[in-house]
Structures are given as C-alpha cells and as structure tokens.
Design a protein around this motif. Structure first.
Motif, PDB file in Angstrom:
ATOM      1  N   VAL A  99      24.232   8.243 -99.713  1.00  0.00           N
ATOM      2  CA  VAL A  99      25.416   9.170-100.622  1.00  0.00           C
ATOM      3  C   VAL A  99      26.714   8.774-100.071  1.00  0.00           C
ATOM      4  CG1 VAL A  99      25.328  11.141 -99.191  1.00  0.00           C
ATOM      5  CG2 VAL A  99      25.870  11.344-101.604  1.00  0.00           C
ATOM      6  N   TYR A 100      26.823   8.447 -98.813  1.00  0.00           N
ATOM      7  CA  TYR A 100      28.031   7.916 -98.333  1.00  0.00           C
ATOM      8  C   TYR A 100      28.592   6.409 -98.679  1.00  0.00           C
ATOM      9  CZ  TYR A 100      24.572   6.431 -95.083  1.00  0.00           C
ATOM     10  OH  TYR A 100      23.489   6.230 -94.664  1.00  0.00           O
ATOM     11  N   GLU A 101      27.555   5.711 -99.150  1.00  0.00           N
ATOM     12  CA  GLU A 101      27.927   4.470 -99.549  1.00  0.00           C
ATOM     13  C   GLU A 101      27.847   4.237-101.146  1.00  0.00           C
ATOM     14  OE1 GLU A 101      25.724   1.264 -97.562  1.00  0.00           O
ATOM     15  OE2 GLU A 101      26.719  -0.140 -98.671  1.00  0.00           O
ATOM     16  N   GLN A 102      28.868   4.683-101.625  1.00  0.00           N
ATOM     17  CA  GLN A 102      29.272   4.715-103.263  1.00  0.00           C
ATOM     18  C   GLN A 102      29.948   3.327-103.634  1.00  0.00           C
ATOM     19  OE1 GLN A 102      30.829   8.683-104.339  1.00  0.00           O
ATOM     20  NE2 GLN A 102      29.972   9.725-102.772  1.00  0.00           N
ATOM     21  N   TYR A 103      29.291   3.004-104.924  1.00  0.00           N
ATOM     22  CA  TYR A 103      30.095   1.876-105.594  1.00  0.00           C
ATOM     23  C   TYR A 103      30.666   2.467-106.771  1.00  0.00           C
ATOM     24  CZ  TYR A 103      26.812  -0.649-102.497  1.00  0.00           C
ATOM     25  OH  TYR A 103      26.397  -1.337-101.505  1.00  0.00           O
ATOM     26  N   PHE A 104      31.895   2.045-106.889  1.00  0.00           N
ATOM     27  CA  PHE A 104      32.857   2.595-107.865  1.00  0.00           C
ATOM     28  C   PHE A 104      33.120   1.559-109.119  1.00  0.00           C
ATOM     29  CE2 PHE A 104      34.468   6.718-106.355  1.00  0.00           C
ATOM     30  CZ  PHE A 104      33.867   6.545-105.092  1.00  0.00           C
TER      31      PHE A 104
ATOM     32  N   TYR B  32      28.145  12.170 -92.009  1.00  0.00           N
ATOM     33  CA  TYR B  32      28.570  10.913 -91.695  1.00  0.00           C
ATOM     34  C   TYR B  32      29.963  10.466 -92.080  1.00  0.00           C
ATOM     35  CZ  TYR B  32      23.891   9.000 -90.448  1.00  0.00           C
ATOM     36  OH  TYR B  32      22.485   8.865 -89.848  1.00  0.00           O
ATOM     37  N   THR B  34      32.619   7.942 -93.155  1.00  0.00           N
ATOM     38  CA  THR B  34      32.771   6.563 -94.222  1.00  0.00           C
ATOM     39  C   THR B  34      34.036   6.130 -94.505  1.00  0.00           C
ATOM     40  OG1 THR B  34      30.765   7.218 -95.136  1.00  0.00           O
ATOM     41  CG2 THR B  34      31.816   5.200 -96.194  1.00  0.00           C
ATOM     42  N   TYR B  36      36.891   3.706 -97.160  1.00  0.00           N
ATOM     43  CA  TYR B  36      36.963   2.973 -98.293  1.00  0.00           C
ATOM     44  C   TYR B  36      38.115   2.523 -98.471  1.00  0.00           C
ATOM     45  CZ  TYR B  36      32.585   5.103-100.239  1.00  0.00           C
ATOM     46  OH  TYR B  36      31.396   5.411-100.115  1.00  0.00           O
ATOM     47  N   PHE B  46      33.737   0.387-100.356  1.00  0.00           N
ATOM     48  CA  PHE B  46      32.900   0.644 -99.168  1.00  0.00           C
ATOM     49  C   PHE B  46      33.437  -0.279 -98.045  1.00  0.00           C
ATOM     50  CE2 PHE B  46      29.788   2.447 -96.195  1.00  0.00           C
ATOM     51  CZ  PHE B  46      29.398   1.295 -95.802  1.00  0.00           C
ATOM     52  N   GLN B  49      30.799   2.433 -92.319  1.00  0.00           N
ATOM     53  CA  GLN B  49      30.520   3.885 -92.048  1.00  0.00           C
ATOM     54  C   GLN B  49      29.779   4.057 -90.648  1.00  0.00           C
ATOM     55  OE1 GLN B  49      27.290   5.539 -91.936  1.00  0.00           O
ATOM     56  NE2 GLN B  49      25.792   3.721 -92.134  1.00  0.00           N
ATOM     57  N   LEU B  89      35.850   9.561 -95.895  1.00  0.00           N
ATOM     58  CA  LEU B  89      35.051  10.286 -96.351  1.00  0.00           C
ATOM     59  C   LEU B  89      33.996  10.820 -95.333  1.00  0.00           C
ATOM     60  CD1 LEU B  89      33.226  11.550 -98.808  1.00  0.00           C
ATOM     61  CD2 LEU B  89      32.115   9.316 -98.978  1.00  0.00           C
ATOM     62  N   ALA B  91      30.527  12.927 -95.349  1.00  0.00           N
ATOM     63  CA  ALA B  91      29.520  13.114 -96.152  1.00  0.00           C
ATOM     64  C   ALA B  91      28.116  13.560 -95.483  1.00  0.00           C
ATOM     65  CB  ALA B  91      29.304  11.805 -97.262  1.00  0.00           C
TER      66      ALA B  91
END
Lengths: 113, 111
Positions: A99-104, B32, B34, B36, B46, B49, B89, B91
C-alpha cells in the motif's frame, strides 16, 4: 512497467452535472485509490478499494462515490459537480501488501464552471 | 494518528547533496515511510521506502532515526532534472489503510 491510465487529462463540466472519471491499471493490483490534489494541500484520499465491489471512504468522501466492477477499473463519480470540486484528480494502484508503493496515473484536471 | 510535516520549499545547486526532512511525531509501529517525486503534469512516482535505520537505492537514501519520528530523504549530487515536488507518506501495512501524506516540498535546483 505498471501502467495506470485515466480517461481524460482535462475535463470541463458545468455545476450540477454528473461526472465520471475512469481509471484502469494493468498490473493486476488489488488496491486502487482516488485522490484529489490542490495547491498547498498535497494529496487527499477520497476513496480506495481493496477488491472488486469493495470500497472504503478516505479522508474527503463527501460529494463523491466510486464503483469497482472489475479488478482493473476504478471509477470516481461526482453525482452533482460543484465549483469546489475543481481540482486535479489522481488515480493510483498498488498490490495488497504494498500500500505504501503506489503507482499513479497522469491525473485529470477537472474544472467545474 | 500520524501527521506529517515537511518544508514547503527548498532550493539548491547542481552537484550538491540535498536533504529533505519529514516529521511524523505520532508514527505507529506498523507504519512505513515512503517518499515520492512529482513533476508538473505527472502523477507522483515512488522513490524509496523504509521502516528504520538507512535505506539506499540507485536514486536516493532514506535515513530514519531510532525513534522514527522523522525521516530524511537524501538526494546525492542533484541535477536540474531533480527539480520537482517531493512528498513523504506514512502508511500502515495493515487493514486500516491509514495513509498520511505530507503537503509536499517544492525543490528547485539552480545551475
């Protein structure tokens, strides 16, 4: 490469119109998210979905609804657009555990007049 | 609930190392951190993280002290193309899906 696409880059709608924003991802991700982004406010989560037909409210769900009928597609709906919904709308996806590595996606700039 | 705070803007020069700090005083055990990067007319991308100590990849390093109440994104030898907005972030990797975004730091790199 993960690809997240959004149906429009720019959209102009009138107050009171029903607006659909579509998002499609091609990585078989379980999670999908809708954000709005406004200057000085960063990203604010509107809704997210962790599975087909499942949805959870984010921080600012008022005035919005969502639909997820297929795993790859997540729609944001403005039932009756208002001028204060003029914003940049960003869709994202992630794996269930990531969930912390999102692709936009590239975003949709919506203007409501 | 964690709240993230980061500087609104920073500037630096090509070739310098840039450090951007995000504070998250109420970070939870499962959270965690992260970072961006976002260029104009694009969605955020991204970068890195981590959970604690130091993480390094080909783009950046992330330093997290033992108390985890802050984190520092370090960009080595920046170039003009690093001009962007950087978001932290916090999360949680659990079913609560708490996503706490910072408001972003606009980094401007000068020649």
């Amino acid at each position: 490469d993960v690809k997240v696409t959004q149906s429009s880059r720019y959209l102009v709608k009138r107050t009171g119109e029903k607006v659909f924003l579509e998002c499609v991802q091609d990585m078989d991700h379980e999670n999908m998210f809708w954000y709005r982004q406004d200057p000085g406010l960063g990203l604010r989560l509107i809704y997210f979905s962790y599975d087909v037909k499942m949805k959870e409210k984010g921080d600012i769900p008022e005035g919005y609804s969502v639909s997820r009928e297929k795993k790859e597609r997540f729609s944001l709906i403005l039932e009756s657009a208002s001028t204060n919904q003029t914003s940049m709308y960003l869709c994202a996806s992630s794996s269930l555990a990531g969930v912390y590595e999102q692709y936009f996606g590239p975003g949709t700039r919506l203007t409501v007049t | 609930l964690a709240k993230t705070t980061q500087p609104i803007s920073m500037d630096s020069y090509e070739g310098q190392e840039v450090n951007i700090t995000c504070s998250h005083n109420n970070i939870a055990t499962n959270d965690y951190i992260t970072w961006y990067q976002q260029f104009p007319s694009q969605g955020p991308r991204f970068i890195i993280q981590g959970y604690k100590t130091k993480v390094t990849n080909e783009v950046a390093s992330l330093f997290i002290p033992a108390d985890r109440k802050s984190s520092t994104l370090s960009l080595p030898r920046v170039s003009l193309s690093d001009t962007a907005v950087y978001y932290c972030l916090v999360a949680a990797l659990d079913s609560n899906y708490q996503l706490i975004w910072g408001a972003g730091t606009k980094l401007i790199i000068k020649p």
